[in-house]
Enzyme design. Structure first.
Site, PDB file in Angstrom:
ATOM      1  N   ASN A   1      13.763 -14.752  21.254  1.00  0.00           N
ATOM      2  CA  ASN A   1      14.613 -13.822  22.010  1.00  0.00           C
ATOM      3  C   ASN A   1      14.463 -13.947  23.522  1.00  0.00           C
ATOM      4  O   ASN A   1      15.258 -13.387  24.261  1.00  0.00           O
ATOM      5  CB  ASN A   1      14.325 -12.381  21.580  1.00  0.00           C
ATOM      6  CG  ASN A   1      12.851 -12.049  21.620  1.00  0.00           C
ATOM      7  OD1 ASN A   1      12.043 -12.699  20.965  1.00  0.00           O
ATOM      8  ND2 ASN A   1      12.493 -11.054  22.404  1.00  0.00           N
TER       9      ASN A   1
ATOM     10  N   GLN B   1      17.909 -13.116  16.398  1.00  0.00           N
ATOM     11  CA  GLN B   1      18.686 -13.741  17.472  1.00  0.00           C
ATOM     12  C   GLN B   1      19.508 -14.923  16.963  1.00  0.00           C
ATOM     13  O   GLN B   1      20.290 -15.502  17.715  1.00  0.00           O
ATOM     14  CB  GLN B   1      17.751 -14.220  18.604  1.00  0.00           C
ATOM     15  CG  GLN B   1      17.011 -13.100  19.315  1.00  0.00           C
ATOM     16  CD  GLN B   1      17.888 -12.286  20.259  1.00  0.00           C
ATOM     17  OE1 GLN B   1      19.009 -12.675  20.609  1.00  0.00           O
ATOM     18  NE2 GLN B   1      17.389 -11.142  20.684  1.00  0.00           N
TER      19      GLN B   1
ATOM     20  N   HIS C   1      23.163  -5.070  15.846  1.00  0.00           N
ATOM     21  CA  HIS C   1      23.543  -4.860  17.251  1.00  0.00           C
ATOM     22  C   HIS C   1      23.413  -6.099  18.125  1.00  0.00           C
ATOM     23  O   HIS C   1      23.785  -6.072  19.296  1.00  0.00           O
ATOM     24  CB  HIS C   1      22.782  -3.661  17.848  1.00  0.00           C
ATOM     25  CG  HIS C   1      21.341  -3.903  18.178  1.00  0.00           C
ATOM     26  ND1 HIS C   1      20.939  -4.189  19.462  1.00  0.00           N
ATOM     27  CD2 HIS C   1      20.230  -3.882  17.431  1.00  0.00           C
ATOM     28  CE1 HIS C   1      19.607  -4.331  19.460  1.00  0.00           C
ATOM     29  NE2 HIS C   1      19.164  -4.136  18.236  1.00  0.00           N
TER      30      HIS C   1
ATOM     31  N   ALA D   1      16.036  -4.734  12.754  1.00  0.00           N
ATOM     32  CA  ALA D   1      15.105  -5.835  12.511  1.00  0.00           C
ATOM     33  C   ALA D   1      13.643  -5.398  12.640  1.00  0.00           C
ATOM     34  O   ALA D   1      12.767  -5.963  11.991  1.00  0.00           O
ATOM     35  CB  ALA D   1      15.401  -6.984  13.455  1.00  0.00           C
ATOM     36  N   THR D   2      13.375  -4.387  13.469  1.00  0.00           N
ATOM     37  CA  THR D   2      11.997  -3.905  13.576  1.00  0.00           C
ATOM     38  C   THR D   2      11.523  -3.397  12.214  1.00  0.00           C
ATOM     39  O   THR D   2      10.447  -3.764  11.743  1.00  0.00           O
ATOM     40  CB  THR D   2      11.906  -2.775  14.629  1.00  0.00           C
ATOM     41  OG1 THR D   2      12.283  -3.320  15.899  1.00  0.00           O
ATOM     42  CG2 THR D   2      10.510  -2.197  14.712  1.00  0.00           C
TER      43      THR D   2
ATOM     44  N   CYS E   1      12.668  -4.650  24.142  1.00  0.00           N
ATOM     45  CA  CYS E   1      11.816  -3.896  23.215  1.00  0.00           C
ATOM     46  C   CYS E   1      10.434  -3.713  23.818  1.00  0.00           C
ATOM     47  O   CYS E   1       9.793  -2.691  23.658  1.00  0.00           O
ATOM     48  CB  CYS E   1      11.695  -4.637  21.900  1.00  0.00           C
ATOM     49  SG  CYS E   1      13.251  -5.314  21.379  1.00  0.00           S
TER      50      CYS E   1
ATOM     51  N   THR F   1      19.467   7.844   2.210  1.00  0.00           N
ATOM     52  CA  THR F   1      20.923   7.769   2.132  1.00  0.00           C
ATOM     53  C   THR F   1      21.445   6.685   3.054  1.00  0.00           C
ATOM     54  O   THR F   1      21.049   6.609   4.225  1.00  0.00           O
ATOM     55  CB  THR F   1      21.522   9.138   2.532  1.00  0.00           C
ATOM     56  OG1 THR F   1      21.046  10.108   1.600  1.00  0.00           O
ATOM     57  CG2 THR F   1      23.040   9.118   2.521  1.00  0.00           C
TER      58      THR F   1
ATOM     59  N   SER G   1      19.724  -8.062  12.413  1.00  0.00           N
ATOM     60  CA  SER G   1      20.141  -6.768  12.932  1.00  0.00           C
ATOM     61  C   SER G   1      21.600  -6.827  13.404  1.00  0.00           C
ATOM     62  O   SER G   1      22.038  -7.858  13.925  1.00  0.00           O
ATOM     63  CB  SER G   1      19.226  -6.453  14.119  1.00  0.00           C
ATOM     64  OG  SER G   1      19.345  -5.122  14.499  1.00  0.00           O
TER      65      SER G   1
HETATM   66  N1  PMP Z   1      13.210  -9.493  16.532  1.00  0.00           N
HETATM   67  C1  PMP Z   1      13.821 -10.104  17.552  1.00  0.00           C
HETATM   68  C2  PMP Z   1      13.666 -11.574  17.724  1.00  0.00           C
HETATM   69  C3  PMP Z   1      14.581  -9.363  18.456  1.00  0.00           C
HETATM   70  O1  PMP Z   1      15.173  -9.970  19.471  1.00  0.00           O
HETATM   71  C4  PMP Z   1      14.702  -7.965  18.273  1.00  0.00           C
HETATM   72  C5  PMP Z   1      15.493  -7.117  19.234  1.00  0.00           C
HETATM   73  N2  PMP Z   1      15.125  -7.317  20.569  1.00  0.00           N
HETATM   74  C6  PMP Z   1      14.055  -7.380  17.183  1.00  0.00           C
HETATM   75  C7  PMP Z   1      13.323  -8.173  16.327  1.00  0.00           C
HETATM   76  C8  PMP Z   1      14.153  -5.907  16.911  1.00  0.00           C
HETATM   77  O2  PMP Z   1      15.422  -5.619  16.433  1.00  0.00           O
HETATM   78  P1  PMP Z   1      15.966  -4.117  16.310  1.00  0.00           P
HETATM   79  O3  PMP Z   1      16.391  -3.739  17.684  1.00  0.00           O
HETATM   80  O4  PMP Z   1      17.115  -4.229  15.365  1.00  0.00           O
HETATM   81  O5  PMP Z   1      14.872  -3.282  15.760  1.00  0.00           O
END
Ligand code: PMP
Length: 392
Positions: free
Chosen positions: A147, A175, A197, A67-68, A322, A236, A195
């Site tokens: 989050n 989230q 994970h 997601a980042t 994060c 890839t 994302s």
């Molecule tokens: N946005 C939100 C709201 C998140 O909670 C997170 C992960 N903490 C991220 C973005 C970043 O996601 P990723 O770990 O997949 O880069």
């Protein structure tokens, strides 16, 4: 108790991924032989599953590293592509750092960013968004679910507003996907980050939904190369991770109602137990909140002390994992400050995140251990408690 940071990979997801490391190891872009075709078929199957879950078309899913990266691609991609049309972006103070830091970067490059406040429950006012819009506004970015405090934004309303004004609407749904039902059509979403994970899939794989019609959204790619992912994200493809992402989203969608009912019952149980502790406050919206989230302020109990006392028993967090990666970030959550907590109360707040593998027994254990630790920490520093009461 830290499922917002990440989740374990579901065994069924691991099983789905395994063959794609070994027997089916092909490059999904190899068009000349069956190794490539098999890998490509698996990627397209995952793409379709993910698209269906959010009511999108398969070609609107762009795989990223998470997601980042999706947030970076969405915001920078729109800003750079639409610069001739305008340079104004609207977002919200409680966004994740991967949105806020990108906005700061864009400001340094001459874009103008309006960062709107939220109310005490963490909700942005849709009229504030309307009022902030100018002729030069090219993008609105509002996260679907927070989050830290779990507050769920009125995304459909914001989407409608943006559509009426012809402004691109991005939402960070990291989230939310897999926890609440998401419909990019009904919600008028143009771009959406998420994302794997966070939904029992592997780390290092995510997606950006990019609308391809009504309107067609064009982005300037941030990674150039072989032209993968409709040219928007070269490199890839990570086939096993994509297969796992697809399986994880499928499982989450199939079990959404049962799982959210079970987890919210456990969360409410924990919340109820905490409300019996004096001077406790629940952060976030009372109703519009993720079913697995519980952010609590225990007055006079610094989160660091509480986490230290419980370090061998309960995995807790005081906010975003994060942000904790950056020692410069300071310790006070920007989200808790945005909902009106002072530094002292923000420092006394912890986040509980429940999930698929949380049991009732664990919740009882956590309730007991936390209650005891809170009482003990308060007993050890009664002076602060008294001083605060006198101040009040
Ligand atoms: N946005 C939100 C709201 C998140 O909670 C997170 C992960 N903490 C991220 C973005 C970043 O996601 P990723 O770990 O997949 O880069």
């Amino acid at each position: 108790m830290d499922y917002h940071a990440t989740t374990p990979v579901d065994q069924r997801v691991v099983d789905a991924m395994m063959p794609y490391f070994t027997a089916h190891f092909g490059n999904a872009a190899s068009k000349q032989h069956s190794y490539g075709w098999t890998a490509e078929a698996a990627v397209e199957h995952a793409r379709q599953t993910i698209a269906r879950t959010i009511n999108a078309d398969a070609n609107e899913i762009i795989f990223t590293s998470g997601a980042t990266e999706s947030n970076n691609l969405a915001l920078k991609g729109v800003a750079e592509n639409f610069r001739s049309r305008g340079n104004h972006i609207i977002t919200v103070q409680t966004e994740h750092r991967s949105v806020l830091d990108v906005c700061r970067n864009l400001e340094e490059r001459g874009f103008e960013v309006t960062c709107l406040p939220v109310d005490g429950n963490g909700l942005v006012n849709v009229d504030d968004i309307r009022r902030a819009m100018t002729a030069g506004t090219i993008l609105v970015s509002v996260m679907m679910a927070n989050n830290e405090i779990g507050t769920i934004a009125p995304i459909a309303e914001i989407g409608k507003l943006c559509a009426e004004h012809g402004i691109i609407f991005h939402t960070d749904a990291t989230q939310a996907v897999g926890k609440i039902s998401v419909d990019v059509q009904a919600m008028n979403i143009h771009l959406m980050s998420f994302s794997a994970h966070k939904v029992y899939g592997p780390k290092g794989i995510g997606a950006l939904y990019v609308r391809s019609k009504n309107p067609y959204v064009k982005l300037l790619p941030q990674i150039d190369g072989g032209g993968h992912e409709r040219g928007m994200r070269s490199g890839t493809l990570n086939v096993p991770a994509i297969v796992g992402f697809g399986k994880a989203v499928q499982l989450a969608a199939e079990n959404l109602e049962n799982e959210s009912a079970r987890i919210s019952r456990l969360r409410n149980m924990l919340e109820h137990r905490f409300m019996n502790i004096e001077e406790t406050r629940i952060n976030g919206h009372p109703a519009m909140r993720l079913h697995n989230n519980l952010n609590v302020t225990f007055s006079n109990v610094p989160a660091d002390d509480l986490m230290m006392a419980l370090r061998n028993d309960v995995a807790l967090s005081s906010g975003s994992a994060c942000t904790s990666a950056d020692p410069e970030a300071g310790k006070v959550s920007h989200v808790l400050k945005a909902i009106g907590l002072d530094d002292e109360h923000a420092r006394c707040s912890v986040r509980f995140g429940l999930g698929r593998f949380t049991t009732e027994e664990e919740v009882r254990f956590v309730a007991e251990r936390v209650t005891k630790a809170v009482e003990e920490i308060r007993r050890k520093s009664p002076a602060r408690l008294i001083a605060e009461r006198e101040l009040a």
